[in-house]
Scaffold this motif. Structure first.
Motif, PDB file in Angstrom:
ATOM      1  N   ASP A  89       1.698  -2.420  -4.852  1.00  0.00           N
ATOM      2  CA  ASP A  89       0.542  -1.462  -4.442  1.00  0.00           C
ATOM      3  C   ASP A  89       0.093  -1.821  -5.812  1.00  0.00           C
ATOM      4  O   ASP A  89       0.163  -2.139  -6.637  1.00  0.00           O
ATOM      5  CB  ASP A  89       0.768   0.443  -5.052  1.00  0.00           C
ATOM      6  N   SER A 135      -3.431  -1.219  12.338  1.00  0.00           N
ATOM      7  CA  SER A 135      -5.052  -1.322  12.400  1.00  0.00           C
ATOM      8  C   SER A 135      -5.027   0.319  13.080  1.00  0.00           C
ATOM      9  O   SER A 135      -5.073   1.295  12.398  1.00  0.00           O
ATOM     10  CB  SER A 135      -4.322  -2.032  13.920  1.00  0.00           C
ATOM     11  N   GLY A 137       0.568  -0.990  -0.339  1.00  0.00           N
ATOM     12  CA  GLY A 137       0.224   0.326   0.250  1.00  0.00           C
ATOM     13  C   GLY A 137       1.267   0.763  -0.140  1.00  0.00           C
ATOM     14  O   GLY A 137       0.108   2.018   0.770  1.00  0.00           O
ATOM     15  N   VAL A 188      -1.400   0.545  -7.076  1.00  0.00           N
ATOM     16  CA  VAL A 188      -0.779   1.809  -8.362  1.00  0.00           C
ATOM     17  C   VAL A 188      -0.072   1.838  -8.214  1.00  0.00           C
ATOM     18  O   VAL A 188       0.877   1.702  -7.516  1.00  0.00           O
ATOM     19  CB  VAL A 188      -1.292   2.788  -7.701  1.00  0.00           C
ATOM     20  N   THR A 199     -10.114   0.613   3.631  1.00  0.00           N
ATOM     21  CA  THR A 199     -10.267   1.809   4.912  1.00  0.00           C
ATOM     22  C   THR A 199     -11.094   1.823   4.735  1.00  0.00           C
ATOM     23  O   THR A 199     -11.720   2.561   5.617  1.00  0.00           O
ATOM     24  CB  THR A 199      -9.000   2.472   4.221  1.00  0.00           C
ATOM     25  N   GLY A 206       0.979   5.292   3.352  1.00  0.00           N
ATOM     26  CA  GLY A 206       2.520   4.324   2.333  1.00  0.00           C
ATOM     27  C   GLY A 206       3.643   6.005   2.331  1.00  0.00           C
ATOM     28  O   GLY A 206       4.670   5.490   2.026  1.00  0.00           O
ATOM     29  N   TYR A 233     -15.536  -3.959   9.009  1.00  0.00           N
ATOM     30  CA  TYR A 233     -14.076  -3.396   8.391  1.00  0.00           C
ATOM     31  C   TYR A 233     -12.505  -3.440  10.095  1.00  0.00           C
ATOM     32  O   TYR A 233     -12.123  -3.929   9.907  1.00  0.00           O
ATOM     33  CB  TYR A 233     -14.213  -1.553   8.234  1.00  0.00           C
ATOM     34  N   LEU A 285      -4.480  -9.553  -3.944  1.00  0.00           N
ATOM     35  CA  LEU A 285      -5.258 -10.984  -3.408  1.00  0.00           C
ATOM     36  C   LEU A 285      -5.006 -11.990  -4.451  1.00  0.00           C
ATOM     37  O   LEU A 285      -5.025 -13.066  -4.210  1.00  0.00           O
ATOM     38  CB  LEU A 285      -7.056 -10.642  -4.427  1.00  0.00           C
ATOM     39  N   GLY A 345      -0.305   4.777  -1.092  1.00  0.00           N
ATOM     40  CA  GLY A 345      -1.510   5.606  -0.658  1.00  0.00           C
ATOM     41  C   GLY A 345      -1.215   6.478   0.165  1.00  0.00           C
ATOM     42  O   GLY A 345      -0.229   6.877   0.323  1.00  0.00           O
ATOM     43  N   PHE A 346      -1.279   7.549   0.897  1.00  0.00           N
ATOM     44  CA  PHE A 346      -1.956   8.748   1.798  1.00  0.00           C
ATOM     45  C   PHE A 346      -0.775   7.999   2.599  1.00  0.00           C
ATOM     46  O   PHE A 346       0.420   9.117   2.761  1.00  0.00           O
ATOM     47  CB  PHE A 346      -3.430   8.900   2.486  1.00  0.00           C
ATOM     48  N   ASN A 404      -7.609   8.640  13.701  1.00  0.00           N
ATOM     49  CA  ASN A 404      -7.999   9.243  12.424  1.00  0.00           C
ATOM     50  C   ASN A 404      -6.691  10.117  11.453  1.00  0.00           C
ATOM     51  O   ASN A 404      -5.392  11.022  12.431  1.00  0.00           O
ATOM     52  CB  ASN A 404      -8.885  10.540  12.098  1.00  0.00           C
ATOM     53  N   VAL A 405      -6.177   9.671  10.613  1.00  0.00           N
ATOM     54  CA  VAL A 405      -4.337  10.211  10.411  1.00  0.00           C
ATOM     55  C   VAL A 405      -5.076  11.115   8.981  1.00  0.00           C
ATOM     56  O   VAL A 405      -5.813  11.235   8.701  1.00  0.00           O
ATOM     57  CB  VAL A 405      -3.787   9.277   9.480  1.00  0.00           C
ATOM     58  N   ASP A 428      -2.613  -6.845  -7.703  1.00  0.00           N
ATOM     59  CA  ASP A 428      -3.998  -6.550  -6.329  1.00  0.00           C
ATOM     60  C   ASP A 428      -2.713  -7.857  -6.294  1.00  0.00           C
ATOM     61  O   ASP A 428      -2.652  -9.248  -6.219  1.00  0.00           O
ATOM     62  CB  ASP A 428      -4.999  -7.406  -6.983  1.00  0.00           C
ATOM     63  N   ALA A 482      -1.776  -2.696   2.714  1.00  0.00           N
ATOM     64  CA  ALA A 482      -2.333  -2.445   1.727  1.00  0.00           C
ATOM     65  C   ALA A 482      -3.675  -2.778   2.806  1.00  0.00           C
ATOM     66  O   ALA A 482      -3.602  -3.826   3.390  1.00  0.00           O
ATOM     67  CB  ALA A 482      -1.697  -2.678   0.302  1.00  0.00           C
ATOM     68  N   ALA A 483      -5.112  -2.257   2.258  1.00  0.00           N
ATOM     69  CA  ALA A 483      -6.445  -2.372   2.589  1.00  0.00           C
ATOM     70  C   ALA A 483      -7.298  -1.485   2.243  1.00  0.00           C
ATOM     71  O   ALA A 483      -6.929  -0.963   1.444  1.00  0.00           O
ATOM     72  CB  ALA A 483      -6.201  -2.451   3.850  1.00  0.00           C
TER      73      ALA A 483
HETATM   74  N1  NAD Z   1      -6.190   6.916   7.358  1.00  0.00           N
HETATM   75  C1  NAD Z   1      -6.877   6.299   8.277  1.00  0.00           C
HETATM   76  O1  NAD Z   1      -7.133   7.680   9.067  1.00  0.00           O
HETATM   77  C2  NAD Z   1      -6.543   5.111   8.899  1.00  0.00           C
HETATM   78  C3  NAD Z   1      -6.362   4.953  10.360  1.00  0.00           C
HETATM   79  C4  NAD Z   1      -6.465   3.911  10.300  1.00  0.00           C
HETATM   80  C5  NAD Z   1      -5.902   2.987  10.072  1.00  0.00           C
HETATM   81  N2  NAD Z   1      -5.589   3.250   8.782  1.00  0.00           N
HETATM   82  C6  NAD Z   1      -4.696   2.062   7.658  1.00  0.00           C
HETATM   83  O2  NAD Z   1      -3.601   2.638   7.503  1.00  0.00           O
HETATM   84  C7  NAD Z   1      -3.388   1.817   6.269  1.00  0.00           C
HETATM   85  C8  NAD Z   1      -3.484   3.070   4.898  1.00  0.00           C
HETATM   86  O3  NAD Z   1      -4.305   3.999   5.297  1.00  0.00           O
HETATM   87  P1  NAD Z   1      -4.542   5.078   4.110  1.00  0.00           P
HETATM   88  O4  NAD Z   1      -4.920   6.197   4.667  1.00  0.00           O
HETATM   89  O5  NAD Z   1      -3.345   5.314   3.362  1.00  0.00           O
HETATM   90  O6  NAD Z   1      -5.054   4.325   2.969  1.00  0.00           O
HETATM   91  P2  NAD Z   1      -5.150   4.347   0.991  1.00  0.00           P
HETATM   92  O7  NAD Z   1      -6.098   4.381   0.521  1.00  0.00           O
HETATM   93  O8  NAD Z   1      -4.647   5.467   1.286  1.00  0.00           O
HETATM   94  O9  NAD Z   1      -3.831   4.241   0.783  1.00  0.00           O
HETATM   95  C9  NAD Z   1      -3.926   1.959   0.661  1.00  0.00           C
HETATM   96  C10 NAD Z   1      -3.224   1.488  -0.289  1.00  0.00           C
HETATM   97  O10 NAD Z   1      -3.277   0.450  -0.455  1.00  0.00           O
HETATM   98  C11 NAD Z   1      -3.687   0.147  -1.760  1.00  0.00           C
HETATM   99  N3  NAD Z   1      -4.125  -1.196  -1.645  1.00  0.00           N
HETATM  100  C12 NAD Z   1      -5.741  -1.314  -1.386  1.00  0.00           C
HETATM  101  N4  NAD Z   1      -5.706  -2.944  -2.070  1.00  0.00           N
HETATM  102  C13 NAD Z   1      -4.745  -3.516  -1.862  1.00  0.00           C
HETATM  103  C14 NAD Z   1      -4.481  -4.731  -2.999  1.00  0.00           C
HETATM  104  N5  NAD Z   1      -5.680  -5.287  -2.747  1.00  0.00           N
HETATM  105  N6  NAD Z   1      -3.766  -4.852  -3.604  1.00  0.00           N
HETATM  106  C15 NAD Z   1      -2.292  -3.919  -3.422  1.00  0.00           C
HETATM  107  N7  NAD Z   1      -2.937  -3.015  -3.351  1.00  0.00           N
HETATM  108  C16 NAD Z   1      -3.770  -2.319  -2.399  1.00  0.00           C
HETATM  109  C17 NAD Z   1      -3.979   1.426  -2.458  1.00  0.00           C
HETATM  110  O11 NAD Z   1      -3.295   1.420  -3.804  1.00  0.00           O
HETATM  111  C18 NAD Z   1      -3.873   1.651  -1.643  1.00  0.00           C
HETATM  112  O12 NAD Z   1      -2.857   3.056  -2.150  1.00  0.00           O
HETATM  113  C19 NAD Z   1      -4.460   1.171   6.225  1.00  0.00           C
HETATM  114  O13 NAD Z   1      -4.199  -0.240   6.006  1.00  0.00           O
HETATM  115  C20 NAD Z   1      -5.860   1.327   6.815  1.00  0.00           C
HETATM  116  O14 NAD Z   1      -6.224   0.685   7.094  1.00  0.00           O
HETATM  117  C21 NAD Z   1      -5.672   4.045   7.897  1.00  0.00           C
END
Ligand code: NAD
Length: 315
Positions: free
Chosen positions: A37, A116, A13, A39, A77, A19, A141, A54, A16-17, A170-171, A52, A74-75
């Protein structure tokens, strides 16, 4: 292990934000980072398996011999998305975690850090959230993150993997234009001349943690935190009204707030005890004003998240 040893860290991941900040932090600390990722990572210098998780073959290309640590971000979210598509969220958040852990075991990876959430404990009323509370998530979730934590415990207990689980509040911060949590909603409203809805009287407390602080915590966890949950929150909690006031101050926009009845299931308070993180040497350093300023400086209201993401997050 200690920071600066030049570990090979795989970040899932990574595009992502959170990551992107974790990758940059690990690089600053001298680690060699690779990514996986769906992406591509914006920095072409970061070797990325695009695919992916998966797909077992994608996982196998990512977790290769020589990886010292995995940071698993990666998740899916979206909380609401998880209610709409619980089976997909289970596959993405739980089955991929199991698959990655199995590869980590096979290749002798030393540490596996999980992103988490405090949603694993469910509704605690106005009580303070600690790591000692029982797991009782209220949504698919939260359940997938609780399940992933349990998988990490099992692998740590049986195979000697070190597995810190960082329960993030909350990030917020730069690079969150595609997100739909409360801070980007406020910034989107400021950028477009719109307003926000505030549930109830707005005096409910929320915990926000800046993404730069989260990235530091993740790097510390890679370097040596023990197996188990650690709450990563801000230096203090704020009421929703205080967060709105800071957003108005930083953006200079009026951001009118429409008060609407509190929704069923809305948590009256999210107040966390960050004592365990403090004991491990972590302290969130960013104030809310600084943090919102950093998010606003970079805010792109045109950033497009998935429909699920837009629809899903709660304030
Ligand atoms: N942002 C928050 O406030 C927050 C709070 C608690 C926990 N988290 C956890 O932090 C982690 C990152 O969150 P984020 O805010 O950066 O989310 P985000 O959606 O910005 O980033 C998630 C990244 O994971 C990738 N991804 C998702 N499913 C995938 C898959 N099956 N295969 C490959 N890549 C995949 C997406 O492409 C994305 O780039 C997550 O596990 C989320 O549950 C976030």
């Amino acid at each position: 292990m200690s920071a600066g040893d030049g570990l090979h860290v795989l970040v899932t991941g990574a595009s992502g934000f959170i990551g992107r900040h974790v990758v940059a932090q690990l690089q600053r600390e001298g680690h060699r980072v690779s990514a996986v990722d769906r992406v591509a990572h914006p920095d072409p210098e970061v070797p990325t398996v695009v695919g992916d998780l998966l797909d077992a073959e994608v996982r196998e290309r990512a977790v290769v011999p020589g990886v010292d640590a995995v940071v698993h971000l990666a998740a899916i979210t979206s909380v609401l998305g998880s209610i709409e598509q619980p089976a997909l969220v289970h596959a993405t958040n739980v089955e991929t975690t199991a698959g990655l852990l199995e590869l980590a075991r096979q290749h002798g990876v030393g540490a596996f850090v999980l992103a988490s959430t405090n949603a694993v404990v469910g509704d605690v009323g106005t009580g303070t959230i600690t790591e000692a509370l029982p797991l009782a998530p209220l949504t698919p979730y939260g359940a997938t993150k609780a399940a992933a934590e349990m998988l990490l415990h099992g692998y740590a207990g049986s195979f000697g993997l070190r597995a810190p689980m960082l329960r993030l509040t909350n990030v917020y911060g730069p690079g969150m234009g595609h997100k739909d949590s409360f801070v980007p909603r406020l910034l989107r409203a400021a950028a477009t001349g719109g307003g926000v809805q505030v549930f109830g009287d707005g005096e409910q407390r929320r915990d926000l943690v800046h993404v730069a602080d989260v990235a530091r915590a993740m790097a510390m966890a890679v370097a040596g935190w023990p197996t188990g949950p650690v709450i990563i929150g801000g230096a203090r909690s704020y009421t929703v009204n205080e967060i709105v006031a800071v957003a108005r101050e930083v953006t200079g926009a009026p951001i009118p707030a429409e008060r609407v009845p509190a929704r069923a299931g809305e948590m009256p308070a999210v107040v966390v005890d960050v004592g365990r993180a403090r004991g491990l040497g972590f302290e969130a350093g960013t104030t809310l004003v600084e943090g919102v300023r950093s998010a606003w400086a970079d805010f792109d209201p045109a950033a497009v998240g998935s429909a699920q993401e837009r629809a899903g997050a709660r304030p």
